[in-house]
Design an enzyme around this catalytic site. Structure first.
Site, PDB file in Angstrom:
ATOM      1  CG  ASP A  76       7.538   7.518  -3.923  1.00 55.07           C
ATOM      2  OD1 ASP A  76       7.022   8.239  -3.059  1.00 55.07           O
ATOM      3  OD2 ASP A  76       6.978   6.525  -4.422  1.00 55.07           O
TER       4      ASP A  76
ATOM      5  CE  LYS B 253       5.056   5.394   0.854  1.00 55.37           C
ATOM      6  NZ  LYS B 253       5.272   6.182  -0.331  1.00 55.37           N
TER       7      LYS B 253
ATOM      8  CG  MET C  70      10.468  -2.743  -1.801  1.00 52.82           C
ATOM      9  SD  MET C  70       8.853  -2.005  -1.457  1.00 52.82           S
ATOM     10  CE  MET C  70       7.771  -3.033  -2.459  1.00 52.82           C
TER      11      MET C  70
END
Length: 460
Positions: free
Chosen positions: A247, A269, A382
């Site tokens: 990631d 992502k 987040m």
């Protein structure tokens, strides 16, 4: 990396050694052991050099150094107690493009000699780049005690059989797996006992009975950033992997610990298409594992705490792919500890909630009434992009606008920064915060002034 590590083949190659004292003697011993042809320039030879000369093991050129002595040598060593003389030798070598090592003078070295652990043919070199030879020697002594004496014998047998293993087993990954299993088997014990014939017989038997290993996936938590927070299982997994899908939150320091010849694939992502990206990642995990490869899915924090590890494990289960989970230190634990903010404290909070502002379904709303309860700590992942909504809703449902808050950016890393303020300030704090960032809401934030211990790059 201040120096490029390299092992030089000196067999039959000429090395010029200037000096014949005790220090030069140690250099000559290692050079002769490596098979070098040693030419010596010195006014006088000490007893060891005299013995080597009488045995024909060194060539004495006399006591006068000439620059042209460097023309046809592979390496040079300046080992006199005259700094000016050593400097002249070094500059003469530089002019001729020859590597030169000057004993105990890092500034006059184009190569350095590391501390060596010798289990020939296995050798381990440790270097401080010339900054602290004593520290390098200390670590050599520590590693020396950990490396079995029979390691070299195992390597020698493996060398004899390497071509036969290559003929029998196709693919570098499968051969690597064979050798790793062999070295962890009774082959190791037999070699340690000195029963080398039986050790070779065991190797032969394992090779005859070889079957390709099945692939597997390991979902590994990399922690919040500091490589020192990796678990032993995590380190072992990334160093054994054939392929690592990582990631964006995995630090460069941790990626540097992945086995050098493993394939590394960024699975970060992409904004606006998270679901598609996750499906692609899931498919890659299955595809590579079914090829018989050892796959690591390396995630920041913990795979099962807002890391979609549960979704990936479900996909692997449905595909019949063997998998295991290696937990990691999640950001709420690691970043708050490095910020000096305890998640719970008897005077401030009896509970802590880990919350994410993202959900699979955009219409899902959190239970704001529960989140707004006092005497609890909220760790919000987040959430910086939704800080205004979060602050507004918590105040609407009863949390004081003066509730202490912190925004921790780059938690546990050298550039960690921490902003503190109150709930009413959260939107502005989040907007100013470098990302990735974790938001902490609760009275425990007030303890930071007393408990902060980590030297941050931009503490606020």
């Amino acid at each position: 990396m201040s120096h490029y590590p390299i092992f030089a083949d000196l067999h039959g190659r000429t090395v010029l050694l200037v000096g014949a004292g005790k220090v030069a003697e140690r250099k000559a011993e290692s050079l002769l052991k490596a098979g070098a042809v040693v030419r010596v320039v010195a006014q006088k030879l000490n007893p060891a050099f005299q013995a080597w000369q009488s045995e024909g093991r060194i060539i004495w050129l006399g006591g006068v150094f000439h620059d042209f002595y460097l023309d046809d040598v592979f390496l040079a060593v300046a080992a006199t107690d005259d700094h000016g003389f050593n400097q002249r030798i070094f500059h003469a070598a530089e002019t001729r493009g020859k590597f030169c090592n000057t004993v105990d003078t890092a500034g006059l070295c184009s190569y350095i000699v590391p501390a060596i652990i010798d289990r020939s043919p296995i050798q381990i070199a440790i270097s401080s780049g010339g900054t602290s030879p004593v520290l390098a020697r200390k670590w050599r002594q520590i590693i020396e005690t950990l490396l079995p004496l029979h390691t070299g014998k195992m390597a020698a047998i493996a060398g004899k059989w390497r071509s036969r293993v290559k003929e029998k087993i196709d693919g570098m990954e499968h051969r690597r797996r064979f050798w790793e299993h062999l070295f962890d088997s009774c082959f190791n014990t037999l070699t340690a006992q000195g029963n080398l014939d039986a050790a070779e017989a065991e190797l032969s038997a394992q090779l005859d009975g070889y079957r390709p290993a099945k692939g597997e996936v390991v979902l590994v938590g990399a922690g919040p950033g500091d490589a020192g927070l990796l678990t032993i299982h995590a380190l072992q997994a990334i160093q054994a992997a054939d392929i690592v899908l990582y990631d964006a939150l995995v630090s460069d320091e941790i990626l540097g610990m992945v086995r050098k010849d493993a394939e590394k694939i960024s699975a970060g992502k992409r904004a606006g298409c998270h679901h598609v990206q996750q499906e692609e990642t899931n498919q890659l995990l299955v595809t590579y594992a079914l090829q018989g490869l050892r796959v690591v899915r390396l995630k920041g924090g913990d795979p099962f705490v807002f890391g979609r590890g549960g979704e990936e494990a479900q996909v692997l289960h449905e595909a019949g792919v063997p998998y295991r989970i290696v937990p990691g230190v999640t950001a709420a634990l690691g970043a708050t500890a490095y910020a000096g903010i305890p998640l719970t404290h008897r005077d401030c909070a009896q509970s802590a909630l880990f919350v994410t502002s993202h959900s699979k379904h955009d219409g899902d709303q959190p239970d704001w009434r529960t989140l707004a309860l006092s005497r609890q700590t909220l760790a919000i992942y987040m959430g910086t992009l939704r800080a205004s909504v979060i602050a507004e809703k918590l105040i609407e449902y009863g949390r004081s606008e003066n509730t202490p808050v912190a925004v921790i950016s780059n938690g546990t890393l050298p550039n960690q920064s921490v902003q503190t303020g109150h709930l009413k300030d959260l939107p502005q704090m989040a907007e100013n915060a470098p990302r990735p960032a974790l938001m902490i809401i609760g009275e425990v934030v007030t303890l930071r002034d007393e408990l902060k211990w980590f030297q941050e790059g931009n503490a606020a």
